[in-house]
Design a protein around this motif. Structure first.
Motif, PDB file in Angstrom:
ATOM      1  N   LEU A   1       0.809  -1.226   0.000  1.00 42.49           N
ATOM      2  CA  LEU A   1       0.000   0.000   0.000  1.00 42.49           C
ATOM      3  C   LEU A   1       0.842   1.276   0.000  1.00 42.49           C
ATOM      4  O   LEU A   1       0.287   2.371  -0.118  1.00 42.49           O
ATOM      5  N   GLU A   2       2.153   1.152   0.109  1.00 42.83           N
ATOM      6  CA  GLU A   2       2.986   2.344   0.217  1.00 42.83           C
ATOM      7  C   GLU A   2       2.811   3.287  -0.970  1.00 42.83           C
ATOM      8  O   GLU A   2       2.873   4.512  -0.835  1.00 42.83           O
ATOM      9  N   SER A   3       2.584   2.737  -2.155  1.00 40.92           N
ATOM     10  CA  SER A   3       2.456   3.584  -3.346  1.00 40.92           C
ATOM     11  C   SER A   3       1.206   4.446  -3.321  1.00 40.92           C
ATOM     12  O   SER A   3       1.089   5.395  -4.101  1.00 40.92           O
ATOM     13  N   MET A   4       0.264   4.127  -2.429  1.00 41.84           N
ATOM     14  CA  MET A   4      -0.940   4.944  -2.315  1.00 41.84           C
ATOM     15  C   MET A   4      -0.712   6.183  -1.466  1.00 41.84           C
ATOM     16  O   MET A   4      -1.538   7.105  -1.471  1.00 41.84           O
ATOM     17  N   ARG A   5       0.382   6.235  -0.743  1.00 40.13           N
ATOM     18  CA  ARG A   5       0.606   7.368   0.143  1.00 40.13           C
ATOM     19  C   ARG A   5       0.655   8.682  -0.634  1.00 40.13           C
ATOM     20  O   ARG A   5       0.174   9.719  -0.162  1.00 40.13           O
ATOM     21  N   GLN A   6       1.235   8.646  -1.817  1.00 38.66           N
ATOM     22  CA  GLN A   6       1.364   9.875  -2.588  1.00 38.66           C
ATOM     23  C   GLN A   6       0.000  10.406  -3.022  1.00 38.66           C
ATOM     24  O   GLN A   6      -0.301  11.587  -2.831  1.00 38.66           O
ATOM     25  N   SER A   7      -0.853   9.542  -3.586  1.00 39.32           N
ATOM     26  CA  SER A   7      -2.153  10.015  -4.083  1.00 39.32           C
ATOM     27  C   SER A   7      -3.098  10.379  -2.944  1.00 39.32           C
ATOM     28  O   SER A   7      -3.778  11.410  -2.997  1.00 39.32           O
ATOM     29  N   VAL A   8      -3.150   9.541  -1.913  1.00 38.70           N
ATOM     30  CA  VAL A   8      -4.032   9.848  -0.789  1.00 38.70           C
ATOM     31  C   VAL A   8      -3.499  11.048  -0.018  1.00 38.70           C
ATOM     32  O   VAL A   8      -4.263  11.927   0.406  1.00 38.70           O
ATOM     33  N   GLY A   9      -2.178  11.112   0.147  1.00 41.65           N
ATOM     34  CA  GLY A   9      -1.584  12.253   0.829  1.00 41.65           C
ATOM     35  C   GLY A   9      -1.846  13.551   0.093  1.00 41.65           C
ATOM     36  O   GLY A   9      -2.146  14.583   0.715  1.00 41.65           O
ATOM     37  N   ALA A  10      -1.768  13.508  -1.245  1.00 43.19           N
ATOM     38  CA  ALA A  10      -2.044  14.709  -2.032  1.00 43.19           C
ATOM     39  C   ALA A  10      -3.502  15.141  -1.876  1.00 43.19           C
ATOM     40  O   ALA A  10      -3.801  16.333  -1.735  1.00 43.19           O
TER      41      ALA A  10
END
Length: 257
Positions: free
Chosen positions: A49-58
């Motif tokens: 799930l680490e790759s979702m941090r960028q989109s959800v964080g944005a």
């Protein structure tokens, strides 16, 4: 009433995962017996799930630290859906949960923006580095591998294709068919019935304490994959084994008679 009470108890377990009361000691795990079917949770267990941090964080104004809160809120309200007899797919629940987290933190976020931050990235999650070799070893050992997920059929099929994992699994089971989210006990028992095995002849592999708790309560064996940031619920039955990753799982099950 008993069903509602049981589901609310499981919901509470999900919310309290990771809290370790000083007086709480997990029950002793039993050795794993060779299962006829190995069921795998997908998100976080197999897919990173680490790759979702960028989109959800944005979407959350750069607040990447809110990703765990979003995931737990999504799980929370999936169980609310089950308890209240409602059903929306996991993507819709995830979108709603992200909007709730945004609102509670004073972040402006539309439904379209929330969905865009979740759906496409979720479908493109990569496998953890240990997963392919671990699954390959289990297949070579003769095990039947099946996914059991809260995601929809379409979502899990796309996820596995994008992660290069489709060839490892005999079937991909989604709670969409029964519209009852894990960790409701009916989800696990239904999965066992679908594969023609008794619960005690199946093992669930998951990186979530709530999933392990549900599987054990349903009569399954369970193996906890100790991914970073994940922990067991100390008031539930202990898993039958704890492993660091899927390659370690293959080593453990390869030693079983």
């Amino acid at each position: 009433m008993r069903l509602v009470t049981r589901l609310l108890s499981l919901l509470l377990a999900c919310l309290l995962v990771g809290l370790q009361p000083a007086c709480a000691t997990p029950r002793t795990a039993q050795p794993v017996t060779a299962p006829k079917v190995i069921f795998f949770d997908v998100n976080e267990t197999l897919l990173d799930l680490e790759s979702m941090r960028q989109s959800v964080g944005a979407a959350l104004g750069g607040r990447q630290e809110l990703l765990p809160l979003w995931f737990s809120t999504m799980l929370h309200y999936s169980l609310v859906e089950t308890v209240t007899g409602s059903y929306h797919d996991f993507g819709a629940v995830g979108t709603a949960a992200l909007m709730m987290v945004a609102e509670n933190n004073g972040i402006a976020l539309s439904q379209e923006q929330a969905r865009a931050a979740i759906v496409k990235p979720l479908l493109a999650l990569p496998a953890h580095p240990d997963v392919r070799e671990g699954l390959r070893a289990l297949k070579e050992q003769g095990y039947t591998l099946v996914t059991l997920t809260n995601s929809s059929h379409r979502a899990v099929q796309t996820q596995l294709e994008n992660a290069g994992l489709t060839g490892f699994f005999t079937r991909n089971l989604s709670i969409e068919d029964i519209q009852v989210y894990k960790p409701d006990l009916r989800a696990y028992r239904w999965a066992a019935e679908q594969m023609g095995v008794k619960p005690e002849d199946a093992v669930l592999v998951a990186a979530h304490g709530w999933d392990v708790a549900g599987a054990k309560a349903a009569g399954f064996q369970a193996i906890f994959v100790a991914r970073p940031g994940q922990s067991l619920y100390p008031l539930a039955a202990a898993p039958d084994q704890v492993v660091k990753d899927i390659q370690a799982l293959a080593e453990v099950l390869g030693k079983r008679p």
